[in-house]
Design an enzyme around this catalytic site. Structure first.
Site, PDB file in Angstrom:
ATOM      1  N   LYS A  13       0.807  -1.166   0.015  1.00  0.00           N
ATOM      2  CA  LYS A  13      -0.053   0.080  -0.002  1.00  0.00           C
ATOM      3  C   LYS A  13       0.942   1.182  -0.035  1.00  0.00           C
ATOM      4  O   LYS A  13       0.683   2.098  -0.583  1.00  0.00           O
ATOM      5  CB  LYS A  13      -0.976   0.124   1.177  1.00  0.00           C
ATOM      6  CG  LYS A  13      -1.743  -1.249   1.383  1.00  0.00           C
ATOM      7  CD  LYS A  13      -2.892  -0.876   2.684  1.00  0.00           C
ATOM      8  CE  LYS A  13      -2.485  -0.800   3.903  1.00  0.00           C
ATOM      9  NZ  LYS A  13      -1.593  -1.937   4.272  1.00  0.00           N
ATOM     10  N   ARG A  88      -9.431   1.600   8.732  1.00  0.00           N
ATOM     11  CA  ARG A  88      -8.922   0.200   9.195  1.00  0.00           C
ATOM     12  C   ARG A  88     -10.092  -0.617   9.854  1.00  0.00           C
ATOM     13  O   ARG A  88      -9.936  -1.754  10.351  1.00  0.00           O
ATOM     14  CB  ARG A  88      -7.670  -0.149   9.778  1.00  0.00           C
ATOM     15  CG  ARG A  88      -6.542  -0.433   9.096  1.00  0.00           C
ATOM     16  CD  ARG A  88      -5.222   0.216   9.722  1.00  0.00           C
ATOM     17  NE  ARG A  88      -4.193  -0.767   9.418  1.00  0.00           N
ATOM     18  CZ  ARG A  88      -3.081  -0.344   9.116  1.00  0.00           C
ATOM     19  NH1 ARG A  88      -2.933   0.719   8.687  1.00  0.00           N
ATOM     20  NH2 ARG A  88      -1.811  -0.992   9.006  1.00  0.00           N
ATOM     21  N   ARG A 127      11.730  -6.830   5.112  1.00  0.00           N
ATOM     22  CA  ARG A 127      11.597  -5.442   4.920  1.00  0.00           C
ATOM     23  C   ARG A 127      12.403  -4.440   5.622  1.00  0.00           C
ATOM     24  O   ARG A 127      12.747  -4.568   6.788  1.00  0.00           O
ATOM     25  CB  ARG A 127      10.156  -4.809   5.083  1.00  0.00           C
ATOM     26  CG  ARG A 127       9.856  -3.382   4.943  1.00  0.00           C
ATOM     27  CD  ARG A 127       8.576  -2.940   4.430  1.00  0.00           C
ATOM     28  NE  ARG A 127       7.698  -3.280   5.537  1.00  0.00           N
ATOM     29  CZ  ARG A 127       6.163  -3.018   5.592  1.00  0.00           C
ATOM     30  NH1 ARG A 127       5.711  -2.696   4.450  1.00  0.00           N
ATOM     31  NH2 ARG A 127       5.595  -3.370   6.685  1.00  0.00           N
ATOM     32  N   ARG A 160      11.274  -1.938  11.072  1.00  0.00           N
ATOM     33  CA  ARG A 160      10.455  -1.696  11.793  1.00  0.00           C
ATOM     34  C   ARG A 160      10.192  -2.816  12.793  1.00  0.00           C
ATOM     35  O   ARG A 160      10.293  -3.930  12.540  1.00  0.00           O
ATOM     36  CB  ARG A 160       9.058  -1.484  10.835  1.00  0.00           C
ATOM     37  CG  ARG A 160       9.062  -0.132  10.175  1.00  0.00           C
ATOM     38  CD  ARG A 160       8.048  -0.101   9.152  1.00  0.00           C
ATOM     39  NE  ARG A 160       6.747  -0.652   9.588  1.00  0.00           N
ATOM     40  CZ  ARG A 160       5.341  -0.492   9.139  1.00  0.00           C
ATOM     41  NH1 ARG A 160       5.409  -0.171   7.795  1.00  0.00           N
ATOM     42  NH2 ARG A 160       4.508  -0.886   9.736  1.00  0.00           N
ATOM     43  N   ARG A 171      -0.525  -8.708  13.284  1.00  0.00           N
ATOM     44  CA  ARG A 171      -0.772  -7.797  12.388  1.00  0.00           C
ATOM     45  C   ARG A 171      -1.860  -8.507  11.503  1.00  0.00           C
ATOM     46  O   ARG A 171      -2.889  -7.823  11.078  1.00  0.00           O
ATOM     47  CB  ARG A 171      -0.003  -6.854  11.731  1.00  0.00           C
ATOM     48  CG  ARG A 171       0.916  -6.145  12.891  1.00  0.00           C
ATOM     49  CD  ARG A 171       2.096  -5.621  12.055  1.00  0.00           C
ATOM     50  NE  ARG A 171       1.966  -4.629  11.122  1.00  0.00           N
ATOM     51  CZ  ARG A 171       2.845  -4.254  10.194  1.00  0.00           C
ATOM     52  NH1 ARG A 171       4.134  -4.761   9.973  1.00  0.00           N
ATOM     53  NH2 ARG A 171       2.516  -3.565   9.214  1.00  0.00           N
TER      54      ARG A 171
HETATM   55  P1  AMP Z   1       1.216   0.875   8.741  1.00  0.00           P
HETATM   56  O1  AMP Z   1       2.364   1.544   8.358  1.00  0.00           O
HETATM   57  O2  AMP Z   1       0.029   1.130   7.764  1.00  0.00           O
HETATM   58  O3  AMP Z   1       1.228  -0.694   8.566  1.00  0.00           O
HETATM   59  O4  AMP Z   1       0.866   0.972  10.294  1.00  0.00           O
HETATM   60  C1  AMP Z   1       1.565   0.841  11.352  1.00  0.00           C
HETATM   61  C2  AMP Z   1       0.822   0.652  12.655  1.00  0.00           C
HETATM   62  O5  AMP Z   1       0.044   1.986  12.873  1.00  0.00           O
HETATM   63  C3  AMP Z   1      -0.548  -0.381  12.459  1.00  0.00           C
HETATM   64  O6  AMP Z   1       0.031  -1.528  12.970  1.00  0.00           O
HETATM   65  C4  AMP Z   1      -1.398   0.316  13.909  1.00  0.00           C
HETATM   66  O7  AMP Z   1      -0.638   0.150  14.997  1.00  0.00           O
HETATM   67  C5  AMP Z   1      -1.204   1.939  13.734  1.00  0.00           C
HETATM   68  N1  AMP Z   1      -2.089   2.312  12.508  1.00  0.00           N
HETATM   69  C6  AMP Z   1      -1.828   2.697  11.193  1.00  0.00           C
HETATM   70  N2  AMP Z   1      -3.060   3.336  10.640  1.00  0.00           N
HETATM   71  C7  AMP Z   1      -3.781   2.721  11.415  1.00  0.00           C
HETATM   72  C8  AMP Z   1      -5.311   3.179  11.376  1.00  0.00           C
HETATM   73  N3  AMP Z   1      -5.845   3.574  10.362  1.00  0.00           N
HETATM   74  N4  AMP Z   1      -6.024   2.684  12.552  1.00  0.00           N
HETATM   75  C9  AMP Z   1      -5.437   2.255  13.486  1.00  0.00           C
HETATM   76  N5  AMP Z   1      -4.154   1.940  13.705  1.00  0.00           N
HETATM   77  C10 AMP Z   1      -3.424   2.454  12.674  1.00  0.00           C
END
Ligand code: AMP
Length: 222
Positions: A13, A88, A127, A160, A171
């Site tokens: 994404k 989400r 990654r 990360r 996740r």
């Molecule tokens: P990502 O980089 O999109 O994978 O996001 C990393 C982490 O940030 C996720 O595992 C959540 O803990 C938090 N996070 C990001 N976007 C959201 C969202 N829309 N709702 C809730 N938590 C989020």
């Protein structure tokens, strides 16, 4: 372009959202990037999000909705945006529609990137991310020219914390439980666009543009 990129963690994404936003000349809005930046800066938001992010759980809806609402209200979003990692949950999806309605805007599409689960685990656990510009690399599939350094800006590459295998599996479960049901929600609204997320970065971008009916002559430049 007013779209959101959906799909499980590791589907690409972030990479695709960046490319599409750049092509359309609109902001790329990644809630994950916003939380990581807040955490790196040591702000209250970052500290609040930290425990959720590191354990692979979702940050509470009211926190996420608040930061997205503020961001979408900024001037540069008037011509469009590419959301990445938001919404989400069902509550976030409903709030997004309210926020956009208040701003006189409408979502045009929810692009769902499909990638098999085994490939997601492999992608995320290998990654590497640049600490300075956020560019992504992979220990096996997309190695940087100089080990540990970003090809784009020379920044330091790191893994990360939430890309460690145990957290990755959590996740993916959180995604299945809380986010996958949103696909039906978007489908009912006629907004869902399914795209195969396998293949090269360029192939996936081309597939998304084609699915959105935007495949143009300058596709080779994307
Ligand atoms: P990502 O980089 O999109 O994978 O996001 C990393 C982490 O940030 C996720 O595992 C959540 O803990 C938090 N996070 C990001 N976007 C959201 C969202 N829309 N709702 C809730 N938590 C989020």
């Amino acid at each position: 372009m007013r779209i959101t990129l959906m799909g499980p963690p590791g589907a690409g994404k972030g990479t695709q959202a960046k490319r599409l936003a750049q092509k359309a000349g609109v902001p790329h809005i990644s809630t994950g990037d916003m939380f990581r930046a807040a955490l790196a800066a040591g702000t209250e938001l970052g500290l609040r999000a930290q425990e959720y992010m590191h354990s692979g759980r979702l940050v509470p809806d009211e926190v996420v909705v608040g930061i997205v609402r503020d961001r979408l209200a900024e001037e540069d979003c008037q011509q469009g945006f590419v959301l990445d990692g938001f919404p989400r949950t069902s509550a976030q999806a409903e709030s997004l529609q309210e926020v956009l309605a208040d701003l006189g805007m409408k979502l045009e599409a929810a692009v769902n990137l499909n990638v098999p689960t085994e490939e997601l685990v492999e992608r995320m656990t290998g990654r590497l991310v640049c600490r300075s510009c956020g560019a992504n690399f992979h220990r096996r599939f997309h190695q940087p020219t100089v080990p540990g350094k970003c090809d784009a800006c020379g920044g330091e590459l790191y893994q990360r914390q939430d890309d460690q295998e145990e957290t990755v599996r959590e996740r993916l479960q959180v995604y299945e439980r809380q986010t996958a049901p949103l696909l039906d929600f978007f489908e009912q609204q006629g907004l869902l666009v399914n795209v195969d997320g396998r293949g090269s970065m360029q192939e996936v971008t081309a597939a998304i543009l084609k699915a959105l009916g935007m495949a143009g002559n300058d596709q080779h430049q994307i």
